[in-house]
Design a protein around this motif. Structure first.
Motif, PDB file in Angstrom:
ATOM      1  N   MET A   1      39.440  35.841  27.414  1.00  0.00           N
ATOM      2  CA  MET A   1      40.740  36.053  28.042  1.00  0.00           C
ATOM      3  C   MET A   1      41.214  37.497  27.841  1.00  0.00           C
ATOM      4  SD  MET A   1      44.393  34.181  27.198  1.00  0.00           S
ATOM      5  CE  MET A   1      44.523  35.078  25.641  1.00  0.00           C
ATOM      6  N   LYS A   2      40.993  38.018  26.628  1.00  0.00           N
ATOM      7  CA  LYS A   2      41.422  39.384  26.337  1.00  0.00           C
ATOM      8  C   LYS A   2      40.636  40.387  27.170  1.00  0.00           C
ATOM      9  CE  LYS A   2      42.802  38.109  21.655  1.00  0.00           C
ATOM     10  NZ  LYS A   2      42.683  38.390  20.207  1.00  0.00           N
ATOM     11  N   ARG A   3      39.338  40.136  27.301  1.00  0.00           N
ATOM     12  CA  ARG A   3      38.503  41.014  28.131  1.00  0.00           C
ATOM     13  C   ARG A   3      38.923  40.936  29.593  1.00  0.00           C
ATOM     14  NH1 ARG A   3      32.694  39.066  27.187  1.00  0.00           N
ATOM     15  NH2 ARG A   3      32.259  40.674  28.733  1.00  0.00           N
ATOM     16  N   ALA A   4      39.286  39.728  30.045  1.00  0.00           N
ATOM     17  CA  ALA A   4      39.736  39.561  31.428  1.00  0.00           C
ATOM     18  C   ALA A   4      41.027  40.333  31.666  1.00  0.00           C
ATOM     19  CB  ALA A   4      39.938  38.078  31.737  1.00  0.00           C
ATOM     20  N   ALA A   5      41.916  40.327  30.673  1.00  0.00           N
ATOM     21  CA  ALA A   5      43.179  41.066  30.798  1.00  0.00           C
ATOM     22  C   ALA A   5      42.921  42.561  30.945  1.00  0.00           C
ATOM     23  CB  ALA A   5      44.059  40.791  29.582  1.00  0.00           C
ATOM     24  N   LEU A   6      42.023  43.087  30.131  1.00  0.00           N
ATOM     25  CA  LEU A   6      41.691  44.511  30.212  1.00  0.00           C
ATOM     26  C   LEU A   6      41.033  44.846  31.546  1.00  0.00           C
ATOM     27  CD1 LEU A   6      40.406  45.150  26.588  1.00  0.00           C
ATOM     28  CD2 LEU A   6      42.444  46.141  27.644  1.00  0.00           C
ATOM     29  N   TRP A   7      40.219  43.937  32.049  1.00  0.00           N
ATOM     30  CA  TRP A   7      39.573  44.150  33.357  1.00  0.00           C
ATOM     31  C   TRP A   7      40.614  44.223  34.464  1.00  0.00           C
ATOM     32  CZ3 TRP A   7      38.993  40.687  37.635  1.00  0.00           C
ATOM     33  CH2 TRP A   7      38.095  41.111  38.607  1.00  0.00           C
ATOM     34  N   LEU A   8      41.618  43.340  34.403  1.00  0.00           N
ATOM     35  CA  LEU A   8      42.680  43.381  35.400  1.00  0.00           C
ATOM     36  C   LEU A   8      43.405  44.727  35.368  1.00  0.00           C
ATOM     37  CD1 LEU A   8      44.383  39.862  35.158  1.00  0.00           C
ATOM     38  CD2 LEU A   8      43.064  40.769  37.070  1.00  0.00           C
ATOM     39  N   VAL A   9      43.730  45.198  34.180  1.00  0.00           N
ATOM     40  CA  VAL A   9      44.492  46.435  34.043  1.00  0.00           C
ATOM     41  C   VAL A   9      43.666  47.652  34.443  1.00  0.00           C
ATOM     42  CG1 VAL A   9      45.619  47.960  32.376  1.00  0.00           C
ATOM     43  CG2 VAL A   9      46.028  45.494  32.276  1.00  0.00           C
ATOM     44  N   GLU A  10      42.424  47.720  33.964  1.00  0.00           N
ATOM     45  CA  GLU A  10      41.621  48.925  34.120  1.00  0.00           C
ATOM     46  C   GLU A  10      40.831  48.977  35.421  1.00  0.00           C
ATOM     47  OE1 GLU A  10      39.189  48.943  30.656  1.00  0.00           O
ATOM     48  OE2 GLU A  10      40.849  49.402  29.276  1.00  0.00           O
ATOM     49  N   VAL A  11      40.478  47.821  35.963  1.00  0.00           N
ATOM     50  CA  VAL A  11      39.624  47.797  37.168  1.00  0.00           C
ATOM     51  C   VAL A  11      40.411  47.370  38.408  1.00  0.00           C
ATOM     52  CG1 VAL A  11      37.562  46.798  38.228  1.00  0.00           C
ATOM     53  CG2 VAL A  11      37.577  47.319  35.768  1.00  0.00           C
ATOM     54  N   VAL A  12      41.103  46.235  38.326  1.00  0.00           N
ATOM     55  CA  VAL A  12      41.804  45.715  39.505  1.00  0.00           C
ATOM     56  C   VAL A  12      43.096  46.483  39.752  1.00  0.00           C
ATOM     57  CG1 VAL A  12      42.863  43.679  40.554  1.00  0.00           C
ATOM     58  CG2 VAL A  12      40.799  43.432  39.164  1.00  0.00           C
ATOM     59  N   GLY A  13      43.922  46.618  38.734  1.00  0.00           N
ATOM     60  CA  GLY A  13      45.198  47.311  38.874  1.00  0.00           C
ATOM     61  C   GLY A  13      46.270  46.410  39.458  1.00  0.00           C
ATOM     62  N   VAL A  14      47.526  46.641  39.061  1.00  0.00           N
ATOM     63  CA  VAL A  14      48.641  45.847  39.573  1.00  0.00           C
ATOM     64  C   VAL A  14      48.704  45.975  41.095  1.00  0.00           C
ATOM     65  CG1 VAL A  14      51.148  45.584  39.597  1.00  0.00           C
ATOM     66  CG2 VAL A  14      49.975  46.060  37.446  1.00  0.00           C
ATOM     67  N   GLY A  15      48.779  44.846  41.771  1.00  0.00           N
ATOM     68  CA  GLY A  15      48.792  44.823  43.230  1.00  0.00           C
ATOM     69  C   GLY A  15      47.419  44.641  43.834  1.00  0.00           C
ATOM     70  N   GLY A  16      46.383  44.756  43.011  1.00  0.00           N
ATOM     71  CA  GLY A  16      45.021  44.637  43.509  1.00  0.00           C
ATOM     72  C   GLY A  16      44.609  43.202  43.761  1.00  0.00           C
ATOM     73  N   VAL A  17      43.693  43.031  44.712  1.00  0.00           N
ATOM     74  CA  VAL A  17      43.186  41.708  45.078  1.00  0.00           C
ATOM     75  C   VAL A  17      41.744  41.579  44.597  1.00  0.00           C
ATOM     76  CG1 VAL A  17      42.589  40.175  47.003  1.00  0.00           C
ATOM     77  CG2 VAL A  17      44.713  41.505  47.075  1.00  0.00           C
ATOM     78  N   PHE A  18      41.410  40.425  44.059  1.00  0.00           N
ATOM     79  CA  PHE A  18      40.051  40.168  43.596  1.00  0.00           C
ATOM     80  C   PHE A  18      39.682  38.727  43.921  1.00  0.00           C
ATOM     81  CE2 PHE A  18      42.901  38.966  40.213  1.00  0.00           C
ATOM     82  CZ  PHE A  18      42.349  37.823  39.668  1.00  0.00           C
ATOM     83  N   THR A  19      38.404  38.414  43.821  1.00  0.00           N
ATOM     84  CA  THR A  19      37.911  37.064  44.098  1.00  0.00           C
ATOM     85  C   THR A  19      37.252  36.491  42.850  1.00  0.00           C
ATOM     86  OG1 THR A  19      35.708  37.798  44.793  1.00  0.00           O
ATOM     87  CG2 THR A  19      37.442  37.757  46.479  1.00  0.00           C
ATOM     88  N   LYS A  20      36.983  35.200  42.879  1.00  0.00           N
ATOM     89  CA  LYS A  20      36.283  34.565  41.773  1.00  0.00           C
ATOM     90  C   LYS A  20      34.895  35.160  41.605  1.00  0.00           C
ATOM     91  CE  LYS A  20      38.601  30.067  41.659  1.00  0.00           C
ATOM     92  NZ  LYS A  20      38.415  28.590  41.725  1.00  0.00           N
ATOM     93  N   GLU A  21      34.283  35.542  42.721  1.00  0.00           N
ATOM     94  CA  GLU A  21      32.961  36.153  42.646  1.00  0.00           C
ATOM     95  C   GLU A  21      33.034  37.509  41.951  1.00  0.00           C
ATOM     96  OE1 GLU A  21      29.005  36.527  42.750  1.00  0.00           O
ATOM     97  OE2 GLU A  21      30.173  34.735  43.248  1.00  0.00           O
ATOM     98  N   ASP A  22      34.088  38.282  42.237  1.00  0.00           N
ATOM     99  CA  ASP A  22      34.285  39.560  41.528  1.00  0.00           C
ATOM    100  C   ASP A  22      34.389  39.311  40.028  1.00  0.00           C
ATOM    101  OD1 ASP A  22      34.382  40.947  43.941  1.00  0.00           O
ATOM    102  OD2 ASP A  22      36.570  40.782  44.097  1.00  0.00           O
ATOM    103  N   LEU A  23      35.108  38.265  39.671  1.00  0.00           N
ATOM    104  CA  LEU A  23      35.324  37.924  38.272  1.00  0.00           C
ATOM    105  C   LEU A  23      34.008  37.533  37.600  1.00  0.00           C
ATOM    106  CD1 LEU A  23      37.676  37.704  36.268  1.00  0.00           C
ATOM    107  CD2 LEU A  23      37.982  35.329  37.005  1.00  0.00           C
TER     108      LEU A  23
END
Length: 213
Positions: A1-23
């Motif tokens: 979960m912590k790694r996923a949070a960092l991925w959201l912040v550093e890779v996706v960014g607020v407002g960014g769209v991603f898919t389960k496949e990206d995850l």
């Protein structure tokens, strides 16, 4: 979960769209990574799906708002009393709540009166204060509209007028009185029913016990 949070912040960014496949590609070999991502909501992270945002496809999600920095020491632990919601708990909660939204009473797949949108049921965590002053977290079923506070809707006044015209003469007189006063007086029992209906299942059972039911 912590790694996923960092991925959201550093890779996706607020407002960014991603898919389960990206995850899954970002975390190969990590089981149930999408569930671990959902756990971030317990810490104030806002992640929308197509239930909350009409412009998203069913396989897309949007990172809306960052919550607690769960990667920091001592920050990634659930608060005492927090309930994890797995598939089994979800089914148990919805079944125990009569398979309907406890706030508005709509059932899954039913259309809202003011749109052709159909309801989807979700689980909300409700903080409940007991008669002895203690507080607990309980689960309760709500539709996506009640849980999110509603969407921006276009109101069809003509539809409201047609609905009023179909009322019986007695009901139209009652409605006219409410409109003239610009308010409706609810009887104590009606107010009590409204409050009771929105309670989680365990709390509803406590009220029924108080009534000797």
């Amino acid at each position: 979960m912590k790694r996923a949070a960092l991925w959201l912040v550093e890779v996706v960014g607020v407002g960014g769209v991603f898919t389960k496949e990206d995850l899954r590609q970002a975390f190969p070999g990590v089981s149930q990574i999408d569930r671990r991502m959902r756990d971030l909501r317990d810490f104030g992270w806002v992640i929308h799906t197509n239930r909350e945002a009409d412009d998203l496809d069913p396989f897309e999600q949007r990172f809306v708002e960052r919550g607690d920095p769960v990667w920091e020491p001592g920050r990634g632990t659930r608060a005492k009393g927090t309930i994890a919601i797995g598939a089994g708990k979800r089914r148990e909660t919805i079944s125990g709540d009569g398979n309907m939204c406890r706030s508005c009473g709509i059932t899954p797949g039913a259309e809202y009166d003011d749109t052709r949108d159909t309801a989807q049921l979700d689980i909300a965590r409700r903080r409940v204060r007991r008669p002895d002053g203690t507080e607990e977290i309980e689960l309760v079923t709500e539709c996506q509209r009640c849980r999110l506070g509603g969407r921006q809707l276009v109101v069809d006044v003509g539809d409201v007028v047609r609905f009023v015209e179909r009322l019986s003469e007695q009901d139209r007189l009652v409605l006219a009185g409410w409109i003239a006063a610009d308010e409706r007086d609810f009887r104590p029992a009606e107010r009590a029913w409204s409050r009771y209906r929105a309670l989680p299942a365990d709390s509803r059972a406590e009220v029924r016990s108080a009534l000797g039911l």
